[in-house]
Design a protein around this motif. Sequence first.
Motif, PDB file in Angstrom:
ATOM      1  N   LEU A   4       0.844  -1.207   0.000  1.00 36.45           N
ATOM      2  CA  LEU A   4       0.000   0.000   0.000  1.00 36.45           C
ATOM      3  C   LEU A   4       0.874   1.248   0.000  1.00 36.45           C
ATOM      4  O   LEU A   4       1.967   1.250   0.581  1.00 36.45           O
ATOM      5  N   TYR A   5       0.366   2.296  -0.639  1.00 36.92           N
ATOM      6  CA  TYR A   5       1.090   3.565  -0.694  1.00 36.92           C
ATOM      7  C   TYR A   5       0.152   4.694  -0.287  1.00 36.92           C
ATOM      8  O   TYR A   5      -1.018   4.699  -0.676  1.00 36.92           O
ATOM      9  N   PHE A   6       0.700   5.652   0.458  1.00 35.51           N
ATOM     10  CA  PHE A   6      -0.123   6.781   0.893  1.00 35.51           C
ATOM     11  C   PHE A   6       0.550   8.109   0.570  1.00 35.51           C
ATOM     12  O   PHE A   6       1.774   8.188   0.424  1.00 35.51           O
ATOM     13  N   ALA A  54       5.162   0.482   7.399  1.00 33.84           N
ATOM     14  CA  ALA A  54       4.413  -0.338   8.347  1.00 33.84           C
ATOM     15  C   ALA A  54       4.270  -1.736   7.762  1.00 33.84           C
ATOM     16  O   ALA A  54       3.987  -1.889   6.571  1.00 33.84           O
ATOM     17  N   GLN A  57       0.381  -3.291   9.443  1.00 32.23           N
ATOM     18  CA  GLN A  57      -0.247  -2.145  10.118  1.00 32.23           C
ATOM     19  C   GLN A  57       0.453  -1.746  11.413  1.00 32.23           C
ATOM     20  O   GLN A  57      -0.138  -1.092  12.266  1.00 32.23           O
ATOM     21  N   GLU A  58       1.735  -2.142  11.546  1.00 34.15           N
ATOM     22  CA  GLU A  58       2.553  -1.700  12.673  1.00 34.15           C
ATOM     23  C   GLU A  58       3.773  -0.997  12.109  1.00 34.15           C
ATOM     24  O   GLU A  58       4.478  -1.563  11.257  1.00 34.15           O
ATOM     25  N   LEU A  59       4.057   0.213  12.600  1.00 28.49           N
ATOM     26  CA  LEU A  59       5.260   0.916  12.171  1.00 28.49           C
ATOM     27  C   LEU A  59       6.482   0.075  12.472  1.00 28.49           C
ATOM     28  O   LEU A  59       6.579  -0.520  13.541  1.00 28.49           O
ATOM     29  N   GLU A  71       0.787  -7.531   4.636  1.00 28.93           N
ATOM     30  CA  GLU A  71       0.558  -6.176   4.126  1.00 28.93           C
ATOM     31  C   GLU A  71       1.733  -5.278   4.499  1.00 28.93           C
ATOM     32  O   GLU A  71       2.131  -5.226   5.664  1.00 28.93           O
ATOM     33  N   ALA A  73       3.067  -1.227   3.998  1.00 27.77           N
ATOM     34  CA  ALA A  73       2.619   0.101   3.565  1.00 27.77           C
ATOM     35  C   ALA A  73       3.780   1.083   3.627  1.00 27.77           C
ATOM     36  O   ALA A  73       4.545   1.095   4.597  1.00 27.77           O
ATOM     37  N   PHE A  75       4.827   5.229   3.282  1.00 31.51           N
ATOM     38  CA  PHE A  75       4.228   6.569   3.342  1.00 31.51           C
ATOM     39  C   PHE A  75       5.237   7.569   3.887  1.00 31.51           C
ATOM     40  O   PHE A  75       6.243   7.178   4.497  1.00 31.51           O
ATOM     41  N   PRO A  77       6.475  10.731   6.513  1.00 31.36           N
ATOM     42  CA  PRO A  77       6.214  10.957   7.936  1.00 31.36           C
ATOM     43  C   PRO A  77       4.800  11.496   8.144  1.00 31.36           C
ATOM     44  O   PRO A  77       4.312  12.300   7.353  1.00 31.36           O
ATOM     45  N   MET A  78       4.175  11.056   9.202  1.00 28.49           N
ATOM     46  CA  MET A  78       2.756  11.339   9.406  1.00 28.49           C
ATOM     47  C   MET A  78       2.530  12.762   9.921  1.00 28.49           C
ATOM     48  O   MET A  78       3.378  13.319  10.610  1.00 28.49           O
ATOM     49  N   THR A  79       1.399  13.304   9.552  1.00 30.31           N
ATOM     50  CA  THR A  79       1.054  14.668   9.975  1.00 30.31           C
ATOM     51  C   THR A  79      -0.388  14.675  10.480  1.00 30.31           C
ATOM     52  O   THR A  79      -1.282  15.254   9.862  1.00 30.31           O
TER      53      THR A  79
ATOM     54  N   GLU B  48      -5.753  12.455   4.347  1.00 29.14           N
ATOM     55  CA  GLU B  48      -5.764  11.043   3.947  1.00 29.14           C
ATOM     56  C   GLU B  48      -5.348  10.219   5.161  1.00 29.14           C
ATOM     57  O   GLU B  48      -4.598  10.700   6.014  1.00 29.14           O
ATOM     58  N   MET B  53      -5.099   0.870   9.791  1.00 29.27           N
ATOM     59  CA  MET B  53      -4.130   1.081  10.873  1.00 29.27           C
ATOM     60  C   MET B  53      -4.513   2.199  11.828  1.00 29.27           C
ATOM     61  O   MET B  53      -4.114   2.182  13.003  1.00 29.27           O
ATOM     62  N   LYS B 114       0.205  13.603  16.387  1.00 30.01           N
ATOM     63  CA  LYS B 114       0.878  14.441  15.385  1.00 30.01           C
ATOM     64  C   LYS B 114       1.835  13.634  14.518  1.00 30.01           C
ATOM     65  O   LYS B 114       1.900  13.821  13.306  1.00 30.01           O
ATOM     66  N   PHE B 119      -1.965   9.755   9.423  1.00 33.25           N
ATOM     67  CA  PHE B 119      -2.706  10.774   8.679  1.00 33.25           C
ATOM     68  C   PHE B 119      -1.715  11.610   7.883  1.00 33.25           C
ATOM     69  O   PHE B 119      -0.581  11.828   8.328  1.00 33.25           O
ATOM     70  N   TRP B 120      -2.166  12.105   6.736  1.00 33.37           N
ATOM     71  CA  TRP B 120      -1.344  13.005   5.919  1.00 33.37           C
ATOM     72  C   TRP B 120      -2.231  14.128   5.409  1.00 33.37           C
ATOM     73  O   TRP B 120      -3.340  13.891   4.933  1.00 33.37           O
TER      74      TRP B 120
END
Lengths: 81, 145
Positions: A4-6, A54, A57-59, A71, A73, A75, A77-79, B48, B53, B114, B119-120
């Motif tokens: 998966l890609y985000f 991940a 579904q675990e970092l 799976e 994924a 992506f 860094p999260m924001t 997004e 997860m 954060k 989330f992005w």
Amino acid sequence: MDVLYFAWVRERIGEPRETVDTDATTVADLVRELSAREDRYALAFSDLSALRVAVDQELTAFDAPLAGAREVAFFPPMTGG
Amino acid sequence: MSVRIQQEPFDFGAECDRFAAGRSDTGAVVTFCGIVRDDGGLHAMEIEHYPGMTASAITAMVDTARTRWALTDALVIHRFGPLGPGERIMMVATAAPHRADAFAAAEYLMDYLKSRAPFWKKERTAEGAHWVAAKEADEDALSRW
């Protein structure tokens, strides 16, 4: 396994998910395999310090093993918040 | 304890009221609401997330908070999808016998949301669209916990 890609990783690769048939034993192996496949992957994976991963579904880290993983994924860094 | 990931808006006042109501074991409720800020020229923000997860990652954060502070309850609501300037993105509420635990747990949850909740954010302005980059300060904030 499902890959998966985000966010901008999804945009660079051009699809949100795909099923990949691979013998890669670690996340880093999978990244090398995909990067060798097409330029869009090489571009998306050109700077791993700008990416997070991940597994199921675990970092985790890029040297994490993929044995039994269903799976993966990728992506930026999260924001959240 | 409740974690909700949703596209639709939430009523911040009603959520706070419901969260604080009918508690005799709780002396303190702390709430935080995140709002789409327009620093100039923002048309919309698109959020997004990673559906498989997101809820489990946030639930794990809440579980950790419960081991560190004496919480009687916690609530996290986080939205995704397109949002306009001034819209409410998310909220955190914590309840504890004493305020120090409620404040600390709310800050902890915010710091982790954060940088560790999947989330992005993409901002649309007159000049085009761009992904919001993660801030080093947000990552550094985790080291205090």
